[in-house]
Each structure stands twice: as C-alpha cells, then as structure tokens.
Design an enzyme around this catalytic site. Structure first.
Site, PDB file in Angstrom:
ATOM      1  N   LYS A  13       5.375  -5.252  -5.946  1.00 49.69           N
ATOM      2  CA  LYS A  13       6.261  -6.210  -5.272  1.00 49.69           C
ATOM      3  C   LYS A  13       5.871  -7.663  -5.576  1.00 49.69           C
ATOM      4  O   LYS A  13       6.710  -8.473  -5.938  1.00 49.69           O
ATOM      5  CB  LYS A  13       6.230  -5.991  -3.736  1.00 49.69           C
ATOM      6  N   ARG A  88       8.527  -4.138   7.505  1.00 52.43           N
ATOM      7  CA  ARG A  88       7.705  -2.942   7.301  1.00 52.43           C
ATOM      8  C   ARG A  88       7.912  -1.905   8.388  1.00 52.43           C
ATOM      9  O   ARG A  88       7.300  -0.835   8.331  1.00 52.43           O
ATOM     10  CB  ARG A  88       6.234  -3.347   7.294  1.00 52.43           C
ATOM     11  N   ARG A 127      -6.943  -4.452  -8.801  1.00 53.13           N
ATOM     12  CA  ARG A 127      -6.181  -5.706  -8.658  1.00 53.13           C
ATOM     13  C   ARG A 127      -7.095  -6.908  -8.436  1.00 53.13           C
ATOM     14  O   ARG A 127      -8.033  -6.850  -7.668  1.00 53.13           O
ATOM     15  CB  ARG A 127      -5.224  -5.565  -7.471  1.00 53.13           C
ATOM     16  N   ARG A 161      -9.158  -8.814  -2.911  1.00 53.54           N
ATOM     17  CA  ARG A 161      -8.904  -8.721  -1.472  1.00 53.54           C
ATOM     18  C   ARG A 161      -9.875  -7.759  -0.789  1.00 53.54           C
ATOM     19  O   ARG A 161     -10.187  -6.703  -1.329  1.00 53.54           O
ATOM     20  CB  ARG A 161      -7.471  -8.245  -1.235  1.00 53.54           C
ATOM     21  N   ARG A 172      -3.352   2.356   4.302  1.00 53.07           N
ATOM     22  CA  ARG A 172      -2.148   1.559   4.069  1.00 53.07           C
ATOM     23  C   ARG A 172      -1.009   2.437   3.561  1.00 53.07           C
ATOM     24  O   ARG A 172       0.154   2.230   3.922  1.00 53.07           O
ATOM     25  CB  ARG A 172      -2.453   0.425   3.090  1.00 53.07           C
TER      26      ARG A 172
HETATM   27  P1  ADP Z   1       2.204  -5.028  -4.297  1.00 55.51           P
HETATM   28  O1  ADP Z   1       2.547  -6.491  -4.107  1.00 55.51           O
HETATM   29  O2  ADP Z   1       3.403  -4.154  -4.201  1.00 55.51           O
HETATM   30  O3  ADP Z   1       1.092  -4.577  -3.422  1.00 55.51           O
HETATM   31  P2  ADP Z   1       1.144  -5.908  -6.903  1.00 55.51           P
HETATM   32  O4  ADP Z   1       2.297  -6.604  -7.531  1.00 55.51           O
HETATM   33  O5  ADP Z   1       0.045  -6.744  -6.375  1.00 55.51           O
HETATM   34  O6  ADP Z   1       1.677  -4.867  -5.793  1.00 55.51           O
HETATM   35  O7  ADP Z   1       0.541  -4.879  -7.995  1.00 55.51           O
HETATM   36  C1  ADP Z   1      -0.643  -4.143  -7.722  1.00 55.51           C
HETATM   37  C2  ADP Z   1      -1.533  -4.133  -8.964  1.00 55.51           C
HETATM   38  O8  ADP Z   1      -0.929  -3.312  -9.971  1.00 55.51           O
HETATM   39  C3  ADP Z   1      -1.749  -5.494  -9.603  1.00 55.51           C
HETATM   40  O9  ADP Z   1      -3.078  -5.553 -10.099  1.00 55.51           O
HETATM   41  C4  ADP Z   1      -0.729  -5.545 -10.739  1.00 55.51           C
HETATM   42  O10 ADP Z   1      -1.200  -6.336 -11.834  1.00 55.51           O
HETATM   43  C5  ADP Z   1      -0.592  -4.077 -11.132  1.00 55.51           C
HETATM   44  N1  ADP Z   1       0.792  -3.688 -11.483  1.00 55.51           N
HETATM   45  C6  ADP Z   1       1.946  -4.180 -10.968  1.00 55.51           C
HETATM   46  N2  ADP Z   1       3.025  -3.556 -11.512  1.00 55.51           N
HETATM   47  C7  ADP Z   1       2.523  -2.628 -12.372  1.00 55.51           C
HETATM   48  C8  ADP Z   1       3.139  -1.670 -13.259  1.00 55.51           C
HETATM   49  N3  ADP Z   1       4.478  -1.537 -13.337  1.00 55.51           N
HETATM   50  N4  ADP Z   1       2.306  -0.913 -13.992  1.00 55.51           N
HETATM   51  C9  ADP Z   1       0.946  -1.038 -13.910  1.00 55.51           C
HETATM   52  N5  ADP Z   1       0.325  -1.926 -13.109  1.00 55.51           N
HETATM   53  C10 ADP Z   1       1.095  -2.717 -12.345  1.00 55.51           C
HETATM   54  P1  ADP Z   2       0.288  -4.686   0.046  1.00 54.08           P
HETATM   55  O1  ADP Z   2       1.728  -4.841  -0.252  1.00 54.08           O
HETATM   56  O2  ADP Z   2      -0.594  -4.740  -1.133  1.00 54.08           O
HETATM   57  O3  ADP Z   2       0.025  -3.539   0.963  1.00 54.08           O
HETATM   58  P2  ADP Z   2       0.333  -7.026   1.796  1.00 54.08           P
HETATM   59  O4  ADP Z   2      -0.322  -8.232   1.248  1.00 54.08           O
HETATM   60  O5  ADP Z   2       1.800  -6.968   1.849  1.00 54.08           O
HETATM   61  O6  ADP Z   2      -0.272  -5.816   0.975  1.00 54.08           O
HETATM   62  O7  ADP Z   2      -0.209  -6.736   3.267  1.00 54.08           O
HETATM   63  C1  ADP Z   2      -1.591  -6.751   3.579  1.00 54.08           C
HETATM   64  C2  ADP Z   2      -1.769  -6.406   5.043  1.00 54.08           C
HETATM   65  O8  ADP Z   2      -1.152  -7.411   5.870  1.00 54.08           O
HETATM   66  C3  ADP Z   2      -1.121  -5.093   5.493  1.00 54.08           C
HETATM   67  O9  ADP Z   2      -1.952  -3.980   5.273  1.00 54.08           O
HETATM   68  C4  ADP Z   2      -0.903  -5.374   6.989  1.00 54.08           C
HETATM   69  O10 ADP Z   2      -2.096  -5.238   7.734  1.00 54.08           O
HETATM   70  C5  ADP Z   2      -0.523  -6.851   6.996  1.00 54.08           C
HETATM   71  N1  ADP Z   2       0.946  -7.068   6.877  1.00 54.08           N
HETATM   72  C6  ADP Z   2       1.599  -7.698   5.864  1.00 54.08           C
HETATM   73  N2  ADP Z   2       2.925  -7.733   6.089  1.00 54.08           N
HETATM   74  C7  ADP Z   2       3.123  -7.097   7.273  1.00 54.08           C
HETATM   75  C8  ADP Z   2       4.278  -6.775   8.045  1.00 54.08           C
HETATM   76  N3  ADP Z   2       5.524  -7.113   7.645  1.00 54.08           N
HETATM   77  N4  ADP Z   2       4.093  -6.096   9.215  1.00 54.08           N
HETATM   78  C9  ADP Z   2       2.873  -5.748   9.636  1.00 54.08           C
HETATM   79  N5  ADP Z   2       1.737  -6.002   8.956  1.00 54.08           N
HETATM   80  C10 ADP Z   2       1.854  -6.676   7.784  1.00 54.08           C
END
Ligand code: ADP
Ligand code: ADP
Ligand code: ZN
Length: 216
Positions: A13, A88, A127, A161, A172
């Site tokens: 995302k 979420r 990541r 992180r 998660r």
């Molecule tokens: P999210 O915001 O949904 O948690 P991220 O965009 O941070 O996910 O992506 C998670 C990790 O995976 C990052 O280190 C990113 O560089 C990598 N990543 C993102 N998209 C892809 C993909 N299509 N294939 C492989 N790795 C990916």
């Molecule tokens: P990722 O997409 O990689 O899981 P985020 O950066 O979106 O991570 O979220 C990290 C943490 O922040 C989540 O595990 C949760 O604890 C909190 N968080 C983020 N967005 C929300 C939301 N919309 N509602 C509740 N908790 C949230």
C-alpha cells in the site's frame, strides 16, 4: 479523486501510494505514519497508541477517526487523497462515509490488493525506509542502487520499524483477517471495489492500479 488502498500489512500500500501521489498529484494519508509521528513526538495520542502498535493490535477507532477527520480538512487534500491503512474496521468505514458526506466529498474507488499471507512476512521483515524522505525499500525486492544510500534524496540513514518483526507481523495479519477483511464485502456491496493482483512485481502492480484509476 479520493481512493482507498486496501490490503494486509506488507501488501504494498505504502509503496504504491507514493507512486500514485507522484503520478497524479494526490496526497497519501497513512494513519500508520501519522500514529508513528505522534508516538515519536510523545503527544497524548502517541502515548495512548504506542503499546497497542507494538503488540500489532489496532489502535481505537475514535483515535484514528479523529486524526483522519482533521487531516482531510487540510487544503492539500482538495485535489484528492489516497487512504493507506485507513479504514481498518467496519466502524471506521462507516465513520468515513459520514465524514465524507458532511464534507461534501466522494469516495471514488477502493482498490483491494490481493496477496497471500506467507510471502508477507518476508516482505515486512525485509522492509526499511529512508529516514530523510520516507522512501521505502526492501532487502531483496527493492534495494537502493547504492548500498545504504537513498535513490531519491541521497540520505544515508535508513530505519526499520519496531513492529516489523515476525511475531508482531503474525498478530497484525490476524487483526487484518478479523477486523479489516470484512471491508472487502462492505465496499463490494457499495459497488466501488476493484481488486488487483498484489503478488506481482512492484512495477506490474503499479500498472494494474493505473489501469483501474484511468477508468474511474
Ligand atoms: P504496506 O504499506 O502495505 O504495509 P509496503 O508498501 O511498505 O506495504 O511494502 C512492504 C515491503 O515489501 C516493502 O519493503 C516494499 O519495498 C516491499 N514490496 C512492496 N510491494 C512489493 C511487491 N509487489 N513485490 C515485492 N516486494 C514488495
Ligand atoms: P502496515 O500497513 O504495514 O500494517 P501501518 O503503518 O498501516 O502498517 O500500521 C501500523 C500500526 O498502526 C498498526 O499495526 C496499528 O497498530 C496502527 N494503525 C494504523 N492505522 C490504523 C487504523 N486505521 N486503525 C487502527 N490502528 C491503526
Ligand atoms: Zn531518501
């Protein structure tokens, strides 16, 4: 245009939101980034959220709804925004509908990034992010051209992180399946849902999203 990127942790995302932001002049609204900033700044919200985030659970609906409600009033959101990590829960989605109606804004499309669980653990534990500009990287899938140096801004400080470890990722993912996956049905029924294959390489995912957005 206002849109949601919906998918589990590690779906891509953030990576795709940054690309859409650049390509289309929309602003990325990541509740995760906003909460991490609040934790780092030691605000009241940050103090309430810290332990919950470290455990890989969801922060309370009222906190994140409050944050988003204020944020979408900012002038830079007028051209449109990309919600990344919000909503979420169904309660958050309902609150968003209400907020948008009050503010005379629309939700144009929800893009569901379909991915399998197992590869997500590797995506998340590999990541890292540039501390200076926020560009995201991966140990295997998206390395900077020069080791330790950000492709975007030349920054040399990379951060990982606290919650990007295998144990927290499992919590998660469980939270996603229990509390967030019902939104697929929620937005499906509203007729705004489009699904794409998030298991493809990063550039291929970008082009799938681009096709969806061009048709909106
Ligand atoms: P999210 O915001 O949904 O948690 P991220 O965009 O941070 O996910 O992506 C998670 C990790 O995976 C990052 O280190 C990113 O560089 C990598 N990543 C993102 N998209 C892809 C993909 N299509 N294939 C492989 N790795 C990916
Ligand atoms: P990722 O997409 O990689 O899981 P985020 O950066 O979106 O991570 O979220 C990290 C943490 O922040 C989540 O595990 C949760 O604890 C909190 N968080 C983020 N967005 C929300 C939301 N919309 N509602 C509740 N908790 C949230
Ligand atoms: Zn950088």
């Amino acid at each position: 245009m206002n849109l949601i990127l919906l998918g589990p942790p590690g779906a891509g995302k953030g990576t795709q939101a940054k690309r859409i932001e650049e390509a289309r002049g929309l602003v990325q609204l990541s509740t995760g980034d906003m909460l991490r900033a609040a934790v780092a700044a030691g605000t009241e919200v940050g103090n309430r959220a810290k332990a919950v985030m470290e455990a890989g659970e969801l922060v309370s609906d009222d906190i994140v709804i409050g944050i988003i409600s204020e944020r979408i009033d900012e002038p830079d959101c007028e051209n449109g925004f990309i919600l990344d990590g919000f909503p979420r829960t169904v309660a958050q989605a309902e609150a968003l509908d209400k907020l948008l109606a009050e503010k005379n804004k629309t939700l144009d499309v929800v893009i569901e990034m379909q991915v399998e669980d197992d590869p997500l653990v590797g995506r998340i534990t590999g990541r890292f992010t540039c501390a200076k500009c926020g560009e995201g990287y991966h140990d295997e899938f998206k390395k900077p051209a020069r080791d330790g140096i950000c492709d975007k801004c030349g920054g040399t400080q990379m951060t990982r992180r606290a919650d990007d470890n295998e144990e927290t990722v499992r919590s998660r993912l469980a939270a996603y399946h229990e509390q967030t996956a019902p939104l697929i049905d929620y937005y499906g029924k509203k007729g705004v849902l489009k699904s794409i294959d998030g298991m493809k390489a990063i550039d291929e995912v970008t082009s799938q999203i681009s096709t969806v957005l061009d048709a909106v």
